[in-house]
Design a protein around this motif. Structure first.
Motif, mmCIF file in Angstrom:
data_model
loop_
_atom_site.group_PDB
_atom_site.id
_atom_site.type_symbol
_atom_site.label_atom_id
_atom_site.label_comp_id
_atom_site.label_asym_id
_atom_site.label_seq_id
_atom_site.Cartn_x
_atom_site.Cartn_y
_atom_site.Cartn_z
ATOM 1 N N ARG A 1 59.995 15.718 31.517
ATOM 2 C CA ARG A 1 59.590 16.764 30.555
ATOM 3 C C ARG A 1 60.529 16.795 29.349
ATOM 4 O O ARG A 1 60.086 16.892 28.213
ATOM 5 C CB ARG A 1 59.589 18.154 31.225
ATOM 6 C CG ARG A 1 58.506 18.353 32.261
ATOM 7 C CD ARG A 1 58.341 19.827 32.600
ATOM 8 N NE ARG A 1 59.547 20.458 33.099
ATOM 9 C CZ ARG A 1 59.924 20.501 34.379
ATOM 10 N NH1 ARG A 1 59.173 19.914 35.302
ATOM 11 N NH2 ARG A 1 61.029 21.126 34.745
ATOM 12 N N GLU A 2 61.826 16.702 29.629
ATOM 13 C CA GLU A 2 62.801 16.791 28.532
ATOM 14 C C GLU A 2 62.695 15.601 27.582
ATOM 15 O O GLU A 2 62.715 15.767 26.367
ATOM 16 C CB GLU A 2 64.235 16.890 29.088
ATOM 17 C CG GLU A 2 64.622 18.291 29.507
ATOM 18 C CD GLU A 2 64.151 19.352 28.518
ATOM 19 O OE1 GLU A 2 63.217 20.113 28.880
ATOM 20 O OE2 GLU A 2 64.692 19.414 27.404
ATOM 21 N N VAL A 3 62.596 14.399 28.159
ATOM 22 C CA VAL A 3 62.512 13.202 27.304
ATOM 23 C C VAL A 3 61.202 13.237 26.494
ATOM 24 O O VAL A 3 61.188 12.974 25.285
ATOM 25 C CB VAL A 3 62.628 11.904 28.145
ATOM 26 C CG1 VAL A 3 62.449 10.669 27.274
ATOM 27 C CG2 VAL A 3 63.975 11.850 28.864
ATOM 28 N N HIS B 1 59.759 13.375 22.305
ATOM 29 C CA HIS B 1 59.013 12.152 21.970
ATOM 30 C C HIS B 1 59.739 10.869 22.372
ATOM 31 O O HIS B 1 59.548 9.817 21.746
ATOM 32 C CB HIS B 1 58.638 12.129 20.476
ATOM 33 C CG HIS B 1 57.929 13.384 20.064
ATOM 34 N ND1 HIS B 1 56.637 13.663 20.452
ATOM 35 C CD2 HIS B 1 58.353 14.468 19.366
ATOM 36 C CE1 HIS B 1 56.288 14.854 19.994
ATOM 37 N NE2 HIS B 1 57.320 15.369 19.343
ATOM 38 N N GLY B 2 60.594 10.964 23.403
ATOM 39 C CA GLY B 2 61.214 9.761 23.959
ATOM 40 C C GLY B 2 60.197 8.995 24.796
ATOM 41 O O GLY B 2 59.147 9.533 25.168
ATOM 42 N N ASP B 3 60.533 7.763 25.110
ATOM 43 C CA ASP B 3 59.613 6.898 25.857
ATOM 44 C C ASP B 3 59.737 7.152 27.364
ATOM 45 O O ASP B 3 60.778 6.876 27.958
ATOM 46 C CB ASP B 3 59.963 5.436 25.532
ATOM 47 C CG ASP B 3 59.084 4.463 26.282
ATOM 48 O OD1 ASP B 3 58.088 4.904 26.907
ATOM 49 O OD2 ASP B 3 59.400 3.253 26.261
ATOM 50 N N VAL B 4 58.674 7.672 27.973
ATOM 51 C CA VAL B 4 58.706 7.923 29.424
ATOM 52 C C VAL B 4 57.756 6.986 30.167
ATOM 53 O O VAL B 4 57.397 7.243 31.319
ATOM 54 C CB VAL B 4 58.392 9.409 29.774
ATOM 55 C CG1 VAL B 4 59.517 10.316 29.329
ATOM 56 C CG2 VAL B 4 57.069 9.861 29.187
ATOM 57 N N SER B 5 57.371 5.896 29.508
ATOM 58 C CA SER B 5 56.385 5.005 30.124
ATOM 59 C C SER B 5 56.908 4.314 31.390
ATOM 60 O O SER B 5 56.117 3.829 32.189
ATOM 61 C CB SER B 5 55.907 3.960 29.120
ATOM 62 O OG SER B 5 57.013 3.211 28.666
#
Ligand code: ADP
Length: 159
Positions: free
Chosen positions: A133-135, A139-143
């Motif tokens: 959720r935080e990343v 808009h960080g990459d959580v892929s």
């Protein structure tokens, strides 16, 4: 028939949860993945959204049922006629809380509800829904943490 309940917040479901579900589905006849509708927490996703995401990522497992519940886990388990609860353990930090919950559930169920633990796959030992959720919020990459369908839901939330 050996059935088990895997309860949690799943806000959202990650590859760590999916790994546990996959291994549970191999070892139990029926696995209930049960999303707790907890009104003391303010989740990112609604219960309905979390159930939908879980149904989507578990659609290939024909012995997995996803649903939500509210109230005490022991009451839900009684209703389902299931005596086993599954929880995942990542690190020592999970242990104290999980042991406390398992013992509480055992005591308040009169010793009828057993909790079993599955250790996380090493690959996912760092992974939690809160990190995702935080990343994703920034808009960080959580892929690497969640499947594409969940990625899409996160993108929609934080667009
Ligand atoms: P809760 O709010 O009930 O802890 P979570 O959705 O965070 O709900 O977790 C549900 C269960 O899945 C817990 O037992 C937790 O320890 C486990 N779990 C969460 N992330 C992982 C992971 N990366 N690997 C293995 N188990 C995990």
């Amino acid at each position: 028939m050996a059935s088990i309940i895997y309860p949690g917040s799943f806000d959202p479901v990650t590859f760590g949860h999916i790994d546990i579900i996959k291994r549970a589905s191999r070892n139990y006849d029926l696995v209930y993945v049960s999303v707790l509708d907890n009104n003391q927490k303010t989740p990112l996703f609604t219960v309905e959204e979390r159930v939908k995401m879980l149904q989507d990522v578990t659609k290939d497992f024909d012995n997995v049922i996803v649903e939500s519940f509210s109230g005490l886990l022991i009451d839900y388990a009684k209703k389902k006629k299931v005596h086993m609860v599954l929880r995942g353990l990542r690190a020592l930090t999970d242990f104290e809380y999980e042991l406390h919950m398992a013992q509480t559930n055992s005591i308040i169920s009169g010793g009828t509800l057993e909790t079993v633990f599955m250790s996380t796959d090493m690959e996912y030992s760092y992974l939690s829904s809160s990190t995702v959720r935080e990343v994703a919020r920034y808009h960080g990459d959580v892929s690497k943490f969640v499947p594409d369908s969940v990625l899409k839901c996160l993108n929609d939330k934080f667009r």
